[in-house]
Design a protein around this motif. Structure first.
Motif, PDB file in Angstrom:
ATOM      1  N   GLY A  38       3.464   7.600   2.096  1.00 21.66           N
ATOM      2  CA  GLY A  38       4.462   8.413   1.398  1.00 21.66           C
ATOM      3  C   GLY A  38       5.732   7.699   0.965  1.00 21.66           C
ATOM      4  O   GLY A  38       6.695   8.341   0.544  1.00 21.66           O
ATOM      5  N   ILE A  39       5.748   6.368   1.058  1.00 16.12           N
ATOM      6  CA  ILE A  39       6.942   5.615   0.660  1.00 16.12           C
ATOM      7  C   ILE A  39       7.043   5.557  -0.865  1.00 16.12           C
ATOM      8  O   ILE A  39       6.091   5.163  -1.541  1.00 16.12           O
ATOM      9  N   THR A  40       8.211   5.933  -1.405  1.00 16.06           N
ATOM     10  CA  THR A  40       8.388   5.939  -2.865  1.00 16.06           C
ATOM     11  C   THR A  40       9.369   4.858  -3.336  1.00 16.06           C
ATOM     12  O   THR A  40       9.494   4.606  -4.529  1.00 16.06           O
ATOM     13  N   THR A  41      10.090   4.246  -2.393  1.00 21.14           N
ATOM     14  CA  THR A  41      11.026   3.155  -2.698  1.00 21.14           C
ATOM     15  C   THR A  41      10.247   1.965  -3.271  1.00 21.14           C
ATOM     16  O   THR A  41       9.077   1.783  -2.924  1.00 21.14           O
ATOM     17  N   PRO A  42      10.883   1.123  -4.127  1.00 19.97           N
ATOM     18  CA  PRO A  42      10.181  -0.071  -4.637  1.00 19.97           C
ATOM     19  C   PRO A  42       9.656  -0.965  -3.506  1.00 19.97           C
ATOM     20  O   PRO A  42      10.330  -1.129  -2.485  1.00 19.97           O
ATOM     21  N   ILE A  43       8.445  -1.484  -3.681  1.00 23.33           N
ATOM     22  CA  ILE A  43       7.826  -2.367  -2.679  1.00 23.33           C
ATOM     23  C   ILE A  43       7.457  -3.689  -3.333  1.00 23.33           C
ATOM     24  O   ILE A  43       6.682  -3.727  -4.287  1.00 23.33           O
ATOM     25  N   LEU A  44       8.040  -4.769  -2.802  1.00 24.53           N
ATOM     26  CA  LEU A  44       7.728  -6.121  -3.266  1.00 24.53           C
ATOM     27  C   LEU A  44       6.581  -6.681  -2.433  1.00 24.53           C
ATOM     28  O   LEU A  44       6.593  -6.568  -1.206  1.00 24.53           O
ATOM     29  N   VAL A  45       5.586  -7.274  -3.111  1.00 22.81           N
ATOM     30  CA  VAL A  45       4.498  -7.955  -2.398  1.00 22.81           C
ATOM     31  C   VAL A  45       4.783  -9.451  -2.486  1.00 22.81           C
ATOM     32  O   VAL A  45       4.736 -10.036  -3.568  1.00 22.81           O
ATOM     33  N   LEU A  46       5.092 -10.059  -1.351  1.00 24.61           N
ATOM     34  CA  LEU A  46       5.585 -11.437  -1.332  1.00 24.61           C
ATOM     35  C   LEU A  46       4.516 -12.465  -1.685  1.00 24.61           C
ATOM     36  O   LEU A  46       4.812 -13.508  -2.245  1.00 24.61           O
ATOM     37  N   HIS A  47       3.281 -12.184  -1.329  1.00 24.00           N
ATOM     38  CA  HIS A  47       2.259 -13.230  -1.481  1.00 24.00           C
ATOM     39  C   HIS A  47       0.931 -12.637  -1.964  1.00 24.00           C
ATOM     40  O   HIS A  47      -0.085 -12.715  -1.275  1.00 24.00           O
ATOM     41  N   PRO A  48       0.962 -12.034  -3.156  1.00 26.43           N
ATOM     42  CA  PRO A  48      -0.261 -11.372  -3.634  1.00 26.43           C
ATOM     43  C   PRO A  48      -1.294 -12.378  -4.140  1.00 26.43           C
ATOM     44  O   PRO A  48      -0.934 -13.487  -4.536  1.00 26.43           O
ATOM     45  N   GLN A  49      -2.546 -11.970  -4.113  1.00 22.03           N
ATOM     46  CA  GLN A  49      -3.634 -12.778  -4.674  1.00 22.03           C
ATOM     47  C   GLN A  49      -4.139 -12.096  -5.941  1.00 22.03           C
ATOM     48  O   GLN A  49      -4.275 -10.864  -5.972  1.00 22.03           O
ATOM     49  N   PRO A  50      -4.434 -12.892  -6.980  1.00 28.70           N
ATOM     50  CA  PRO A  50      -4.856 -12.322  -8.260  1.00 28.70           C
ATOM     51  C   PRO A  50      -6.014 -11.322  -8.160  1.00 28.70           C
ATOM     52  O   PRO A  50      -6.053 -10.361  -8.932  1.00 28.70           O
ATOM     53  N   VAL A  51      -6.918 -11.477  -7.221  1.00 28.91           N
ATOM     54  CA  VAL A  51      -8.053 -10.568  -7.104  1.00 28.91           C
ATOM     55  C   VAL A  51      -7.587  -9.122  -6.879  1.00 28.91           C
ATOM     56  O   VAL A  51      -8.298  -8.174  -7.185  1.00 28.91           O
ATOM     57  N   ASN A  52      -6.351  -8.937  -6.391  1.00 29.67           N
ATOM     58  CA  ASN A  52      -5.836  -7.591  -6.084  1.00 29.67           C
ATOM     59  C   ASN A  52      -4.828  -7.061  -7.104  1.00 29.67           C
ATOM     60  O   ASN A  52      -4.192  -6.034  -6.853  1.00 29.67           O
ATOM     61  N   PHE A  53      -4.661  -7.755  -8.242  1.00 29.37           N
ATOM     62  CA  PHE A  53      -3.596  -7.351  -9.170  1.00 29.37           C
ATOM     63  C   PHE A  53      -3.780  -5.940  -9.721  1.00 29.37           C
ATOM     64  O   PHE A  53      -2.816  -5.208  -9.895  1.00 29.37           O
ATOM     65  N   GLN A  54      -5.029  -5.561 -10.006  1.00 28.45           N
ATOM     66  CA  GLN A  54      -5.234  -4.218 -10.548  1.00 28.45           C
ATOM     67  C   GLN A  54      -4.779  -3.149  -9.548  1.00 28.45           C
ATOM     68  O   GLN A  54      -4.055  -2.211  -9.886  1.00 28.45           O
ATOM     69  N   LYS A  55      -5.199  -3.339  -8.293  1.00 34.30           N
ATOM     70  CA  LYS A  55      -4.803  -2.395  -7.241  1.00 34.30           C
ATOM     71  C   LYS A  55      -3.290  -2.384  -7.048  1.00 34.30           C
ATOM     72  O   LYS A  55      -2.685  -1.346  -6.794  1.00 34.30           O
ATOM     73  N   LEU A  56      -2.695  -3.575  -7.149  1.00 33.82           N
ATOM     74  CA  LEU A  56      -1.234  -3.684  -7.000  1.00 33.82           C
ATOM     75  C   LEU A  56      -0.540  -2.814  -8.054  1.00 33.82           C
ATOM     76  O   LEU A  56       0.357  -2.029  -7.748  1.00 33.82           O
ATOM     77  N   ILE A  57      -1.026  -2.938  -9.299  1.00 34.88           N
ATOM     78  CA  ILE A  57      -0.409  -2.183 -10.402  1.00 34.88           C
ATOM     79  C   ILE A  57      -0.665  -0.679 -10.234  1.00 34.88           C
ATOM     80  O   ILE A  57       0.248   0.137 -10.399  1.00 34.88           O
ATOM     81  N   GLU A  58      -1.881  -0.323  -9.876  1.00 35.38           N
ATOM     82  CA  GLU A  58      -2.210   1.101  -9.704  1.00 35.38           C
ATOM     83  C   GLU A  58      -1.344   1.773  -8.641  1.00 35.38           C
ATOM     84  O   GLU A  58      -1.133   2.975  -8.667  1.00 35.38           O
TER      85      GLU A  58
END
Ligand SMILES: *Cc1c(COP(=O)(O)O)cnc(C)c1O
Length: 370
Positions: A76-96
């Motif tokens: 339920g967190i709505t505040t902006p969330i930074l992902v410090l070390h994402p991997q490209p395989v997860n970019f779609q999920k990150l954006i969604e």
């Protein structure tokens, strides 16, 4: 008798509020507070911690990986969330999940831009990470031309922040090195700002930087360990209060005579009468084998009881020969009085490793004193 009846990790939200407000008091009022809640909130409970910090005024959250960010959104967190070390395989999920990536290399910038484009995004918020001396992840100063070229060629992303990470902000003997990192960040971000034509949020400081380097505060600071207060030693400010307490109980007591052994591989052999207590926490719970054989200790009835023999998967045994105790009595692995650092350092590690290793099998209990 204690009210603890099994192994539990208690999370004290009043202490968390205190630490947040204390760290906030160390920065200018206009500096944003980003709360780092990676690794289950440094071993506690990221969802509970983040919900509470959102209430007390955190402006931003950061996690290390995309799955951690999704879990926060799901709680339920709505505040902006930074992902410090994402991997490209997860970019779609990150954006969604409306998470903001830290982009740290040309490969990552290029694949992220393509992902945002293919999902039809406009001005999707991204943070650009620069390496100023930690040499872990991040663009170098020489990449500025290339970064701007990529950004100017797309409307899919927008740079909302520029960041870097300090390597030794807790170590005052490395002041010269740290000041060099800060100056290098200033130089890179001045050039980026000029050439972008607007000013993204600048952030470089971790908890020790908040306490030791006001010149590194910029527009936002990232507080991790300071929020949880696990250090509880001279390295950190004594004002910070430990948020987590790991407690258990004595399951059974045994009396060994000289020559009798204890546990797997008979690693402990009594040389005199020895009273032992068995405690329901083992290496599957995060008490690794390096704590065994008189390195790690617990506290029973205000007295240290050393772990003897090998740590088992589900249990440890401690020497309580000189401690007045009974089955069912409370055992403290660490709490606000007995610090996680001391237990960890005695076993050749640091409190972060002890805390972040506590497995999901250990029940979390959130204590809200507010
Ligand atoms: C973990 C982390 C932090 C928080 O560090 P603390 O020393 O716990 O305050 C900040 N920034 C980055 C990039 C991190 O990986």
């Amino acid at each position: 008798m204690s009210n603890v009846k099994e192994t539990v990790l208690e999370i004290n939200l009043a202490h968390l509020t205190h630490n947040f407000n204390y760290l906030k008091s160390k920065v200018n009022p206009n500096v944003k507070m980003l709360a780092v809640v990676k690794a289950s909130g440094y071993g506690s409970d990221a969802g509970a911690i983040a919900k509470h910090l959102e209430k007390v005024g955190a402006d931003y959250f950061a996690v290390a990986y995309v799955a951690e960010g999704i879990a926060l959104r799901e709680s339920g967190i709505t505040t902006p969330i930074l992902v410090l070390h994402p991997q490209p395989v997860n970019f779609q999920k990150l954006i969604e999940n409306q998470l903001e990536p830290s982009l740290y290399s040309s490969r990552v910038l290029k694949t992220f831009t393509a992902a945002a484009n293919s999902l039809g995004k406009k001005e999707y918020p991204v943070h650009i990470k620069f390496n100023t001396g930690l040499n872990r992840i991040g663009f170098s100063e020489d990449d500025v031309d290339h970064i701007l070229e990529t950004i100017n060629n797309t409307t899919a992303i927008k740079v909302v922040a520029l960041l870097s990470h300090l390597a030794a902000s807790e170590d005052l003997s490395e002041k010269e090195f740290t000041l060099k990192q800060i100056n290098s960040f200033k130089k890179i971000t001045t050039e980026m700002n000029d050439r972008l034509g607007y000013k993204p949020i600048l952030h470089q400081s971790n908890t020790s930087g908040i306490l030791n380097y006001p010149e590194a505060h910029f527009d936002m600071v990232r507080a991790g360990i300071g929020l949880y207060g696990y250090g509880n030693d001279a390295k950190y400010d004594p004002e910070l209060k430990p948020v987590a307490s790991l407690k258990s109980v004595i399951s059974q007591i045994h009396n060994l005579e000289s020559g009798e052994s204890l546990g797997y591989n008979r690693a402990f052999i009594a040389t005199k009468h020895t009273k032992t207590a068995t405690i329901p926490i083992g290496h599957a719970d995060g008490i690794s084998r390096q704590y065994g054989n008189k390195k790690g200790f617990v506290t029973i009835n205000n007295t240290q009881a050393y772990i003897i023999g090998n740590v088992c998967m589900d249990m440890i045994m401690v020497d309580v020969t000189n401690i007045n105790c009974r089955e069912g009595d409370e055992v403290i692995i660490f709490d606000t009085k007995y610090s996680a650092s001391k237990v960890a350092e005695n076993s050749g590690t640091i409190s972060y490793e002890l805390l972040t290793a506590i497995s999901p099998r250990v029940k979390r209990i959130v204590i809200d004193d507010n």
